[in-house]
Design an enzyme around this catalytic site. Structure first.
Site, PDB file in Angstrom:
ATOM      1  N   GLY A 130      -5.525  -1.007  -1.394  1.00 36.08           N
ATOM      2  CA  GLY A 130      -5.228   0.339  -0.892  1.00 36.08           C
ATOM      3  C   GLY A 130      -6.300   0.703   0.099  1.00 36.08           C
ATOM      4  O   GLY A 130      -7.341   1.229  -0.273  1.00 36.08           O
ATOM      5  N   ASP A 140       0.811  -1.225   0.000  1.00 42.23           N
ATOM      6  CA  ASP A 140       0.000   0.000   0.000  1.00 42.23           C
ATOM      7  C   ASP A 140       0.845   1.276   0.000  1.00 42.23           C
ATOM      8  O   ASP A 140       0.325   2.360  -0.279  1.00 42.23           O
ATOM      9  CB  ASP A 140      -0.927   0.033   1.222  1.00 42.23           C
ATOM     10  CG  ASP A 140      -1.995  -1.038   1.189  1.00 42.23           C
ATOM     11  OD1 ASP A 140      -2.073  -1.755   0.190  1.00 42.23           O
ATOM     12  OD2 ASP A 140      -2.743  -1.155   2.170  1.00 42.23           O
TER      13      ASP A 140
HETATM   14  O1  F6P Z   1      -1.344  -5.525   3.265  1.00 46.78           O
HETATM   15  C1  F6P Z   1      -2.258  -4.492   3.050  1.00 46.78           C
HETATM   16  C2  F6P Z   1      -3.382  -5.001   2.251  1.00 46.78           C
HETATM   17  O2  F6P Z   1      -2.865  -5.445   1.059  1.00 46.78           O
HETATM   18  C3  F6P Z   1      -4.529  -4.015   2.028  1.00 46.78           C
HETATM   19  O3  F6P Z   1      -4.398  -3.221   0.877  1.00 46.78           O
HETATM   20  C4  F6P Z   1      -5.724  -4.918   1.939  1.00 46.78           C
HETATM   21  O4  F6P Z   1      -6.894  -4.255   2.328  1.00 46.78           O
HETATM   22  C5  F6P Z   1      -5.376  -6.000   2.897  1.00 46.78           C
HETATM   23  O5  F6P Z   1      -3.980  -6.105   2.874  1.00 46.78           O
HETATM   24  C6  F6P Z   1      -5.996  -7.348   2.590  1.00 46.78           C
HETATM   25  O6  F6P Z   1      -5.590  -8.243   3.555  1.00 46.78           O
HETATM   26  P1  F6P Z   1      -6.013  -9.741   3.676  1.00 46.78           P
HETATM   27  O7  F6P Z   1      -5.163 -10.507   2.719  1.00 46.78           O
HETATM   28  O8  F6P Z   1      -5.715 -10.129   5.085  1.00 46.78           O
HETATM   29  O9  F6P Z   1      -7.452  -9.819   3.323  1.00 46.78           O
END
Ligand code: F6P
Length: 351
Positions: A173, A130
């Site tokens: 993001g 991000d």
């Molecule tokens: O690492 C940050 C991120 O990539 C964010 O942009 C996104 O909302 C989140 O991780 C998603 O995470 P997960 O894989 O735990 O659903």
């Protein structure tokens, strides 16, 4: 006595993590003669004392690999009863002199608290696709992610053109629009939506319609954290251990609105974890390597409570407090520049 260093990776994985692990291990071992212990599953491994053997042999070629050989989790020791005491105990049981926490705002936030509350010798390394951590010019993983997203948007252009459709591409993001802005500019989007700016749906539909009239198709890039009528679009009401909602669905929601208001056939694509996986770009391999070697130097200097960061071409040590104090949101001057290329604006240049 030989110093023993623990290293963990927390939060969402990110291309370049293995480059950091290798950079740290090689410099800590070869230059300083330290022992490095791999902690598995981020903070969960510190709470439960779960380690993995990492050495010069099994990390020799990992710079090229995506993900993290240490695995990851979103465990927050401050949300587990006795979690923080367990982390302190693991430090003692493993005879660790220092701990390197590679992660984003959440992982580095825990590291910062452990340093302040418990005096643990922590060093942070900033990670997130991000690109929203303060105190560093850029985070590794962002470049790889933008390259992937751009290639995917390129693909959307050809199919959108063939079918004369509007295609909405939802990228990651949560709080910051860096990925949407960079991949949208590079991918020649007709409209880009970021969390930092309120979305004007009527204006968006007007621009899309104009673009469609001239090109017979249009591309919209949207950050998952962009808000419609001031609200997050979420998958469900569940919060993770750091209090974050699961975002997702804004692309689909927008596609429906655009189709309704413009009459143009509109579909949406969610890039999801495709943009976070895979091999790191050359840039991220180099950045990760340099931050890992910097972390080894910081241990030698006793730079506790600080984070390895990049400032121009130099690696520097900045207080973790600065890094996690506020999010580095998108520089809106970049977003303003991208608007010259939105929809009919871009086409007007031909006149
Ligand atoms: O690492 C940050 C991120 O990539 C964010 O942009 C996104 O909302 C989140 O991780 C998603 O995470 P997960 O894989 O735990 O659903």
């Amino acid at each position: 006595m030989t110093k023993r260093i623990g290293v963990l990776t927390g939060g969402g994985d990110c291309p370049g993590l293995n480059a950091v692990i290798r950079g740290l291990l090689y410099k800590a071992t070869k230059k300083y003669g330290y022992e490095v212990v791999g902690i598995k599953y981020g903070w969960k491994g510190m709470v439960k004392n779960i380690t993995v053997d990492i050495n010069l042999e099994n990390t020799e070629d990992i710079v090229r690999e995506g993900g993290t050989i240490l695995k990851s989790s979103r465990t927050n020791p401050y949300k587990i009863e006795g979690g923080v005491d367990a982390v302190v105990k693991t430090m003692q049981d493993l005879k660790l002199d220092a701990l390197v926490a590679i992660g984003g705002e959440d992982t580095c936030g825990v590291a910062s608290k452990l340093y302040k509350d418990r005096g643990i010798n922590v060093i942070g390394v900033p990670k997130t696709i991000d690109n929203d951590l303060s105190g560093t010019d850029v985070t590794f993983g962002f470049d790889t992610c933008v390259n992937i997203a751009t290639e995917m948007i390129d693909n959307l252009h050809t199919t959108a053109k063939s079918h004369e459709r509007v295609l909405v591409c939802e990228v990651m993001g949560r709080h910051a629009g860096w990925i949407a802005s960079y991949s949208g500019i590079a991918g020649n989007a007709d409209y880009i939506l970021v969390p930092e700016e309120e979305v004007d749906v009527d204006e968006l539909c007007k621009v899309v319609k104009e673009a469609y009239k001239c090109q017979e198709y249009a591309i919209v890039v949207c950050a998952e954290g962009a808000k419609l009528a001031g609200e997050d679009i979420t998958k469900d009401a569940e919060l993770d251990a750091f209090g974050h909602v699961k975002l997702g669905g804004i692309g689909e929601r927008l596609a429906k609105i655009i189709e309704e208001k413009t009459g143009c056939e509109t579909r949406s694509t969610v890039l999801g974890h495709i943009q976070r996986g895979g091999r790191p770009s050359a840039y991220d391999r180099v950045l990760g390597t340099r931050l890992g070697t910097k972390a080894a130097d910081m241990i030698a200097n006793g730079d506790w409570g600080k984070m390895a960061a990049i400032n121009g071409t130099q690696t520097v040590a900045v207080p973790l407090e600065v890094a996690v104090g506020s999010l580095k949101t998108l520089d809106l001057s970049i977003h303003e520049d991208s608007k010259f290329f939105f929809g009919a604006n871009k086409l007007a240049a031909k006149v």
